[in-house]
Design an enzyme around this catalytic site. Structure first.
Site, PDB file in Angstrom:
ATOM      1  N   GLU A   1      -9.585   6.997   3.585  1.00  0.00           N
ATOM      2  CA  GLU A   1     -10.479   6.092   4.298  1.00  0.00           C
ATOM      3  C   GLU A   1      -9.682   4.849   4.637  1.00  0.00           C
ATOM      4  O   GLU A   1      -8.699   4.524   3.969  1.00  0.00           O
ATOM      5  CB  GLU A   1     -11.672   5.714   3.406  1.00  0.00           C
TER       6      GLU A   1
ATOM      7  N   LYS B   1       0.805  -1.225   0.000  1.00  0.00           N
ATOM      8  CA  LYS B   1       0.000   0.000   0.000  1.00  0.00           C
ATOM      9  C   LYS B   1       0.840   1.279   0.000  1.00  0.00           C
ATOM     10  O   LYS B   1       0.419   2.303  -0.510  1.00  0.00           O
ATOM     11  CB  LYS B   1      -0.966  -0.007   1.178  1.00  0.00           C
TER      12      LYS B   1
ATOM     13  N   SER C   1       1.445  -9.960  -0.754  1.00  0.00           N
ATOM     14  CA  SER C   1       1.132  -8.532  -0.664  1.00  0.00           C
ATOM     15  C   SER C   1       1.560  -7.882   0.645  1.00  0.00           C
ATOM     16  O   SER C   1       1.824  -6.696   0.701  1.00  0.00           O
ATOM     17  CB  SER C   1      -0.369  -8.320  -0.882  1.00  0.00           C
TER      18      SER C   1
HETATM   19  C1  LIG Z   1      -5.105  -3.955   1.740  1.00  0.00           C
HETATM   20  C2  LIG Z   1      -4.417  -5.216   1.493  1.00  0.00           C
HETATM   21  C3  LIG Z   1      -4.823  -6.079   0.461  1.00  0.00           C
HETATM   22  C4  LIG Z   1      -6.025  -5.825  -0.410  1.00  0.00           C
HETATM   23  O1  LIG Z   1      -5.950  -4.665  -1.177  1.00  0.00           O
HETATM   24  P1  LIG Z   1      -5.751  -4.683  -2.735  1.00  0.00           P
HETATM   25  O2  LIG Z   1      -6.022  -3.280  -3.149  1.00  0.00           O
HETATM   26  O3  LIG Z   1      -6.694  -5.662  -3.332  1.00  0.00           O
HETATM   27  O4  LIG Z   1      -4.337  -5.065  -3.012  1.00  0.00           O
HETATM   28  C5  LIG Z   1      -4.093  -7.229   0.243  1.00  0.00           C
HETATM   29  N1  LIG Z   1      -3.042  -7.542   1.018  1.00  0.00           N
HETATM   30  C6  LIG Z   1      -2.623  -6.742   2.015  1.00  0.00           C
HETATM   31  C7  LIG Z   1      -1.439  -7.159   2.827  1.00  0.00           C
HETATM   32  C8  LIG Z   1      -3.288  -5.556   2.294  1.00  0.00           C
HETATM   33  O5  LIG Z   1      -2.883  -4.774   3.292  1.00  0.00           O
END
Ligand SMILES: *Cc1c(COP(=O)(O)O)cnc(C)c1O
Length: 420
Positions: free
Chosen positions: A130, A108, A397
């Site tokens: 948000e 992010k 992610s």
């Molecule tokens: C917020 C988040 C997501 C989901 O958000 P996307 O916009 O779909 O990438 C996925 N993995 C992690 C670790 C997150 O913090």
């Protein structure tokens, strides 16, 4: 956002609906999805934003500033790691794109930094955002501390209570947390409130945390996350002598880490793409966030997409074990990719994600975020289709620190893993 009317201008825009791959989707439509369904009062602001975004998109001085921060502040490039033991388990070659190693622990931050640099160029000094689980709130508050900008984070009161640690981080970073008391007091309500605030404070810059919201946000967020696939290309070239995988895998909440992972491969037919959405307790149980499986076309937060709604168009409260995936909508580009068959989508249930998280931890010593574990669970679903020399790239992610409470509640059910 049921009261946000599709304006004449947006109707005209929708005529031009061909999707030309990310990067030049200047209409903001991906097939029938996308657009900018916003109240009149935001038109000027959103137009200015669109103009400013397309100006910096190919501006080398912007890129230089952005990439300087990605390298020296975030710690990029994030490694592309060949997961040897995991590969043996699945009989194929699995590479993990380690977004979990970024500063603040997930992908992010890439987006928050990109948008804040844009805000700075536009002369804005006040940032709003948000957040649901608080991850985007932390990333944005971090970027604001770095740039010395004022920051207000809207967060449903239920989430404020559930996500104590992130709330404290946001406050420590100097941002204001604004608890939202409307609706179910979760992410959807926080987003509504942020949009409301934006309408009455048009001088503020709204940093949206995923590939959702009105055009140009989905396109812009995907662009800022596209560094992920840019690096995958270079890293594959360096490690295996060719710059593309056979298969890409990512999890989809709103769709930003997935969009970044797919970005430079969307038009490459050699590359198969599979997404994981959150099945919750199962798509037939009603406790789910499987928007692509269950959603119907509607408008949420300024964008036409698939969303979970009842017959009256009331949005259904989503459920998933992972706070980052329980959004009732989905980024419009992902609705399009799924409908046109570019992506295959699995709904991964809570227990499957948990199992995958424990498996990665035991095999590779990496504790993934519970969101990322949904992507990992696809390996088991696809095991029968893998060839031994297939190259699979899977984006992790984020890291699992924030999910330790969830994981520790399931230590008992992971006992089978102990016997291995
Ligand atoms: C917020 C988040 C997501 C989901 O958000 P996307 O916009 O779909 O990438 C996925 N993995 C992690 C670790 C997150 O913090």
């Amino acid at each position: 956002m049921g009261n946000f009317k599709n304006t004449e201008k947006n109707e005209k825009r929708s005529d031009n609906s061909s999707f030309k791959g990310l990067g030049d989707g200047e209409t903001g439509y991906y097939g029938i999805f996308g657009g900018a369904y916003i109240p009149e009062i935001l038109h000027g602001i959103v137009n200015d934003l669109t103009e400013a975004f397309y100006k910096i998109k190919n501006d080398p001085t912007f890129k230089e500033e952005y990439y300087y921060l990605l390298k020296n502040y975030v710690g990029r490039p994030s490694p592309l790691y060949f997961a040897n033991r995991l590969s043996q388990e699945y009989g194929t070659k699995i590479y993990l794109k380690r977004e979990d190693l970024n500063h603040t622990g997930a992908h992010k931050i890439n987006n928050s930094l990109g948008q804040i640099l844009l805000a700075k160029r536009m002369g804005k000094t006040k940032i709003i955002a948000e957040t649901g689980a608080g991850q985007h709130g932390v990333a944005t508050a971090t970027a604001c501390a770095l740039m010395g900008m004022e920051c207000i984070v809207f967060m449903g009161k239920t989430d404020v209570e559930r996500q104590f640690l992130n709330v404290q981080k946001i406050r420590m970073l100097g941002a204001k947390v604004e608890p939202v008391l409307s609706g179910n007091m979760t992410l959807k309500d926080a987003t509504n409130e942020a949009i409301r605030y934006w309408c009455s404070n048009p001088d503020s810059f709204y940093i949206i945390g995923s590939t959702v919201g009105p055009h140009p946000y989905p396109e812009m967020v995907a662009f800022f996350q596209s560094v992920i696939s840019e690096e995958i290309k270079e890293q594959l070239q360096e490690q295996i002598g060719r710059d593309y995988p056979d298969l890409l895998i990512a999890c989809v909440g709103g769709g930003s880490n997935a969009a970044g992972t797919y970005y430079h491969y969307l038009e490459d037919e050699r590359v198969k793409i599979i997404s994981a959405e959150a099945g919750g307790k199962g798509i037939e149980t009603g406790e789910t966030a499987a928007t692509i499986h269950l959603g119907t076309v509607g408008i949420i937060h300024g964008s036409k997409t698939l969303l979970m709604q009842d017959e009256d168009g009331q949005i259904t409260e989503p459920y998933s074990i992972s706070a980052g995936l329980d959004y009732p909508g989905i980024g419009p580009m992902h609705a399009h990719f799924a409908k046109t068959g570019r992506t295959k989508v699995y709904a991964i249930n809570d227990d499957e994600a948990l199992e995958a998280a424990f498996e990665l931890t035991r095999l590779e010593g990496i504790i993934p975020a519970i969101e990322s574990a949904h992507a990992l669970a696809i390996l088991k679903k696809e095991k029968g289709n893998f060839k031994s020399d297939d190259i699979v790239v899977l984006t992790v992610s984020g890291r699992g620190d924030k999910d330790m409470e969830t994981y520790s509640r399931h230590f008992d059910s992971s006992k089978q893993n102990d016997k291995k």
